[in-house]
Design a protein around this motif. Structure first.
Motif, PDB file in Angstrom:
ATOM      1  N   MET A 103       0.826  -1.204   0.000  1.00 16.63           N
ATOM      2  CA  MET A 103       0.000   0.000   0.000  1.00 16.63           C
ATOM      3  C   MET A 103       0.864   1.258   0.000  1.00 16.63           C
ATOM      4  SD  MET A 103      -3.153   1.073  -0.057  1.00 16.63           S
ATOM      5  CE  MET A 103      -4.229  -0.226   0.572  1.00 16.63           C
ATOM      6  N   ALA A 104       1.976   1.243   0.771  1.00 17.53           N
ATOM      7  CA  ALA A 104       2.851   2.414   0.814  1.00 17.53           C
ATOM      8  C   ALA A 104       3.468   2.679  -0.552  1.00 17.53           C
ATOM      9  CB  ALA A 104       3.943   2.207   1.867  1.00 17.53           C
ATOM     10  N   GLY A 105       3.889   1.590  -1.223  1.00 15.47           N
ATOM     11  CA  GLY A 105       4.474   1.747  -2.550  1.00 15.47           C
ATOM     12  C   GLY A 105       3.468   2.268  -3.556  1.00 15.47           C
ATOM     13  N   LEU A 106       2.235   1.786  -3.475  1.00 14.97           N
ATOM     14  CA  LEU A 106       1.186   2.251  -4.383  1.00 14.97           C
ATOM     15  C   LEU A 106       0.866   3.715  -4.115  1.00 14.97           C
ATOM     16  CD1 LEU A 106      -0.898   1.716  -6.572  1.00 14.97           C
ATOM     17  CD2 LEU A 106      -2.447   0.858  -4.796  1.00 14.97           C
ATOM     18  N   LEU A 107       0.797   4.095  -2.845  1.00 15.77           N
ATOM     19  CA  LEU A 107       0.535   5.485  -2.497  1.00 15.77           C
ATOM     20  C   LEU A 107       1.613   6.393  -3.079  1.00 15.77           C
ATOM     21  CD1 LEU A 107      -0.891   7.757  -0.950  1.00 15.77           C
ATOM     22  CD2 LEU A 107       0.435   7.101   1.066  1.00 15.77           C
ATOM     23  N   GLN A 108       2.871   6.000  -2.921  1.00 17.09           N
ATOM     24  CA  GLN A 108       3.965   6.812  -3.454  1.00 17.09           C
ATOM     25  C   GLN A 108       3.866   6.938  -4.972  1.00 17.09           C
ATOM     26  OE1 GLN A 108       7.855   5.271  -2.512  1.00 17.09           O
ATOM     27  NE2 GLN A 108       8.881   7.192  -2.974  1.00 17.09           N
ATOM     28  N   ALA A 109       3.507   5.844  -5.634  1.00 13.99           N
ATOM     29  CA  ALA A 109       3.378   5.870  -7.089  1.00 13.99           C
ATOM     30  C   ALA A 109       2.222   6.763  -7.525  1.00 13.99           C
ATOM     31  CB  ALA A 109       3.180   4.449  -7.617  1.00 13.99           C
ATOM     32  N   LEU A 110       1.110   6.725  -6.794  1.00 14.22           N
ATOM     33  CA  LEU A 110      -0.036   7.547  -7.145  1.00 14.22           C
ATOM     34  C   LEU A 110       0.249   9.026  -6.925  1.00 14.22           C
ATOM     35  CD1 LEU A 110      -3.093   5.498  -5.814  1.00 14.22           C
ATOM     36  CD2 LEU A 110      -2.169   5.603  -8.123  1.00 14.22           C
ATOM     37  N   VAL A 111       0.983   9.346  -5.858  1.00 15.78           N
ATOM     38  CA  VAL A 111       1.368  10.737  -5.628  1.00 15.78           C
ATOM     39  C   VAL A 111       2.247  11.230  -6.786  1.00 15.78           C
ATOM     40  CG1 VAL A 111       2.777  12.260  -4.201  1.00 15.78           C
ATOM     41  CG2 VAL A 111       1.144  10.710  -3.127  1.00 15.78           C
ATOM     42  N   LEU A 141      -7.816  13.781  -9.842  1.00 18.29           N
ATOM     43  CA  LEU A 141      -8.362  12.851  -8.848  1.00 18.29           C
ATOM     44  C   LEU A 141      -7.932  11.439  -9.199  1.00 18.29           C
ATOM     45  CD1 LEU A 141     -11.991  14.278  -8.898  1.00 18.29           C
ATOM     46  CD2 LEU A 141     -10.196  14.843  -7.257  1.00 18.29           C
ATOM     47  N   ILE A 142      -7.232  10.774  -8.286  1.00 22.41           N
ATOM     48  CA  ILE A 142      -6.808   9.388  -8.492  1.00 22.41           C
ATOM     49  C   ILE A 142      -7.238   8.583  -7.272  1.00 22.41           C
ATOM     50  CG2 ILE A 142      -4.914   7.821  -9.019  1.00 22.41           C
ATOM     51  CD1 ILE A 142      -3.284  10.178  -9.984  1.00 22.41           C
ATOM     52  N   GLY A 143      -8.140   7.632  -7.475  1.00 18.35           N
ATOM     53  CA  GLY A 143      -8.640   6.823  -6.367  1.00 18.35           C
ATOM     54  C   GLY A 143      -8.450   5.347  -6.636  1.00 18.35           C
ATOM     55  N   ALA A 144      -8.329   4.561  -5.589  1.00 13.01           N
ATOM     56  CA  ALA A 144      -8.239   3.101  -5.682  1.00 13.01           C
ATOM     57  C   ALA A 144      -9.296   2.493  -4.768  1.00 13.01           C
ATOM     58  CB  ALA A 144      -6.845   2.616  -5.265  1.00 13.01           C
ATOM     59  N   LEU A 203      -7.925   4.254  -1.122  1.00 19.75           N
ATOM     60  CA  LEU A 203      -6.782   5.161  -1.261  1.00 19.75           C
ATOM     61  C   LEU A 203      -7.172   6.281  -2.222  1.00 19.75           C
ATOM     62  CD1 LEU A 203      -3.120   3.954  -1.731  1.00 19.75           C
ATOM     63  CD2 LEU A 203      -3.969   5.949  -2.936  1.00 19.75           C
ATOM     64  N   GLY A 204      -6.831   7.500  -1.863  1.00 15.27           N
ATOM     65  CA  GLY A 204      -7.168   8.626  -2.722  1.00 15.27           C
ATOM     66  C   GLY A 204      -6.107   9.697  -2.734  1.00 15.27           C
ATOM     67  N   ILE A 205      -5.910  10.291  -3.909  1.00 14.88           N
ATOM     68  CA  ILE A 205      -5.015  11.430  -4.093  1.00 14.88           C
ATOM     69  C   ILE A 205      -5.817  12.534  -4.762  1.00 14.88           C
ATOM     70  CG2 ILE A 205      -2.850  12.292  -5.079  1.00 14.88           C
ATOM     71  CD1 ILE A 205      -2.344   9.949  -3.283  1.00 14.88           C
ATOM     72  N   ILE A 206      -5.759  13.737  -4.215  1.00 20.85           N
ATOM     73  CA  ILE A 206      -6.316  14.919  -4.873  1.00 20.85           C
ATOM     74  C   ILE A 206      -5.166  15.888  -5.108  1.00 20.85           C
ATOM     75  CG2 ILE A 206      -7.864  16.901  -4.698  1.00 20.85           C
ATOM     76  CD1 ILE A 206      -9.673  15.263  -2.934  1.00 20.85           C
ATOM     77  N   ASN A 207      -4.943  16.215  -6.375  1.00 22.66           N
ATOM     78  CA  ASN A 207      -3.907  17.179  -6.723  1.00 22.66           C
ATOM     79  C   ASN A 207      -4.579  18.451  -7.226  1.00 22.66           C
ATOM     80  OD1 ASN A 207      -1.706  18.542  -8.328  1.00 22.66           O
ATOM     81  ND2 ASN A 207      -0.580  16.739  -7.632  1.00 22.66           N
ATOM     82  N   GLU A 208      -4.168  19.587  -6.674  1.00 16.13           N
ATOM     83  CA  GLU A 208      -4.666  20.893  -7.100  1.00 16.13           C
ATOM     84  C   GLU A 208      -3.603  21.567  -7.961  1.00 16.13           C
ATOM     85  OE1 GLU A 208      -6.867  23.200  -3.930  1.00 16.13           O
ATOM     86  OE2 GLU A 208      -5.716  21.826  -2.658  1.00 16.13           O
ATOM     87  N   PRO A 209      -3.637  21.396  -9.284  1.00 17.02           N
ATOM     88  CA  PRO A 209      -2.578  21.968 -10.130  1.00 17.02           C
ATOM     89  C   PRO A 209      -2.526  23.491 -10.105  1.00 17.02           C
ATOM     90  CG  PRO A 209      -3.854  20.314 -11.323  1.00 17.02           C
ATOM     91  CD  PRO A 209      -4.602  20.628 -10.067  1.00 17.02           C
ATOM     92  N   PHE A 210      -3.686  24.125  -9.820  1.00 11.09           N
ATOM     93  CA  PHE A 210      -3.776  25.581  -9.891  1.00 11.09           C
ATOM     94  C   PHE A 210      -4.119  26.156  -8.524  1.00 11.09           C
ATOM     95  CE2 PHE A 210      -4.994  23.662 -13.924  1.00 11.09           C
ATOM     96  CZ  PHE A 210      -4.033  24.213 -14.767  1.00 11.09           C
ATOM     97  N   ASP A 270     -15.345  10.820 -10.287  1.00 12.60           N
ATOM     98  CA  ASP A 270     -15.442  12.078  -9.537  1.00 12.60           C
ATOM     99  C   ASP A 270     -15.263  11.859  -8.041  1.00 12.60           C
ATOM    100  OD1 ASP A 270     -16.196  13.704 -11.820  1.00 12.60           O
ATOM    101  OD2 ASP A 270     -18.195  12.842 -11.667  1.00 12.60           O
ATOM    102  N   ALA A 271     -15.780  10.741  -7.542  1.00 10.61           N
ATOM    103  CA  ALA A 271     -15.964  10.584  -6.095  1.00 10.61           C
ATOM    104  C   ALA A 271     -14.963   9.671  -5.415  1.00 10.61           C
ATOM    105  CB  ALA A 271     -17.380  10.075  -5.815  1.00 10.61           C
ATOM    106  N   CYS A 272     -14.358   8.725  -6.132  1.00  9.02           N
ATOM    107  CA  CYS A 272     -13.571   7.680  -5.477  1.00  9.02           C
ATOM    108  C   CYS A 272     -12.412   8.243  -4.656  1.00  9.02           C
ATOM    109  CB  CYS A 272     -13.064   6.680  -6.518  1.00  9.02           C
ATOM    110  SG  CYS A 272     -12.205   5.262  -5.800  1.00  9.02           S
ATOM    111  N   ALA A 273     -11.607   9.123  -5.251  1.00 10.16           N
ATOM    112  CA  ALA A 273     -10.436   9.656  -4.537  1.00 10.16           C
ATOM    113  C   ALA A 273     -10.838  10.471  -3.308  1.00 10.16           C
ATOM    114  CB  ALA A 273      -9.565  10.482  -5.489  1.00 10.16           C
TER     115      ALA A 273
END
Length: 310
Positions: A1-9, A118-121, A131-138, A231-234
């Motif tokens: 899970m830690a490796g997947l989280l790092q990859a998703l980030v 938005l990237i969710g697993a 597991l979810g990642i939200i990135n705010e590019p702006f 839209d919702a998973c992450a």
């Protein structure tokens, strides 16, 4: 899970860079917009669009994660097809690119800041987001270079593990609820007294869920099935990591009306809607409520239980 989280980030950061690069040159960007059609189109919009940035981001994520985790190949899905046909027209927040929208009580009603990666697993057996990642590019502009800078948030909710880059926001005694401006009058009227007639409005389902995650709002309510799994998973995973969740609104209200006092049904991501085709197979039918604190969820459901037709 830690490796997947790092990859998703890492994938989210690469995606954020692509989003900023594609948005940097306005004349070029307008050539990178295509109109969706057929079953890929969101029925809520008269015109629904995707950009080359959407497609590039999705394909880069598929490639990078599939290469690092071969067992995930064939299980990485997204909103867009990789077919791209140019059409010169634009409506959504990323395409419109408005940079001058002032926040109201911390919530930006519209504009480029609400465009997210938005990237969710989710667990393929249960459909539960883990597991979810939200990135705010702006997120903000550099005061010296005037270039956009981003930030990201993550959360893990798997078994007994609940970890997040954020801390749970403190609850307000009078909850703040964020809605879409397209939300109907009966829902607004039911929630107004609960919120002291302070309802907030914003664009983008992911952004409104992020507002709840950050404590800018206490709940996000949508009464229609116009959002989708992607839209919702992450954000749902991050909400779960903070002790909250995202419930299926129609199912939760039905359970209350028959006297079921158990936990309301949450959104799941492994079951396409029966009889639907195209994107509608993955719609969150019946709406949703996103929350961090259970008392706010209960208050929202009690208010909405009085709305006919929900």
């Amino acid at each position: 899970m830690a490796g997947l989280l790092q990859a998703l980030v890492g994938a989210s950061e690469k995606a954020g860079t692509i989003a900023r690069l594609c948005r940097a040159e306005e004349p070029l960007f307008q050539l990178l917009v295509a109109e969706k059609s057929g079953t890929d189109k969101n029925r809520r919009f008269l015109q629904d669009f995707k950009t080359l940035a959407d497609v590039l981001i999705q394909e880069v994520i598929k490639h990078d994660l599939g290469k690092e985790f071969p067992e995930l190949q064939g299980h990485i899905h997204g909103e867009e097809s990789n077919e791209f046909k140019n059409r010169q027209d634009s409506t959504n927040e990323y395409i419109g690119g408005r940079e001058d929208v002032a926040p109201i009580d911390g919530i930006t009603p519209a504009g480029l800041c609400s465009a997210l990666v938005l990237i969710g697993a989710y667990d393929r057996q249960t459909g539960c987001p883990v597991l979810g990642i939200i990135n705010e590019p702006f997120y903000c502009r550099d005061p010296l270079t005037h270039r956009w800078q981003g930030r990201y948030h993550w959360g893990v909710a798997y078994g007994d593990t609940q970890l997040s880059s954020l801390s749970p926001p403190p609850p307000r005694p009078t909850p703040c609820v964020v809605l879409s401006r397209a939300e109907g009058g009966p829902v607004r009227a039911a929630l107004g007294p609960l919120c002291g007639d302070r309802l907030c409005f914003a664009a983008g389902a992911g952004y409104k869920m992020l507002c709840v995650i950050l404590g800018l709002a206490d709940a996000y309510v949508l009464s229609e099935g116009s959002t989708f799994a992607w839209d919702a998973c992450a954000p749902h995973a991050i909400l779960r990591a903070l002790g909250g969740g995202a419930v299926a609104l129609a199912g939760a209200l039905q359970a209350r009306r028959v006297g079921d006092t158990g936990p309301p049904p949450e959104l799941v991501y492994n079951r396409p809607a029966e009889g639907a085709v195209g994107a509608k197979r993955w719609a969150n039918q019946g709406g949703l409520v996103a929350y961090v604190h259970p008392q706010h969820l209960e208050a929202v459901l009690a208010a909405l239980a009085t709305v006919p037709g929900l």
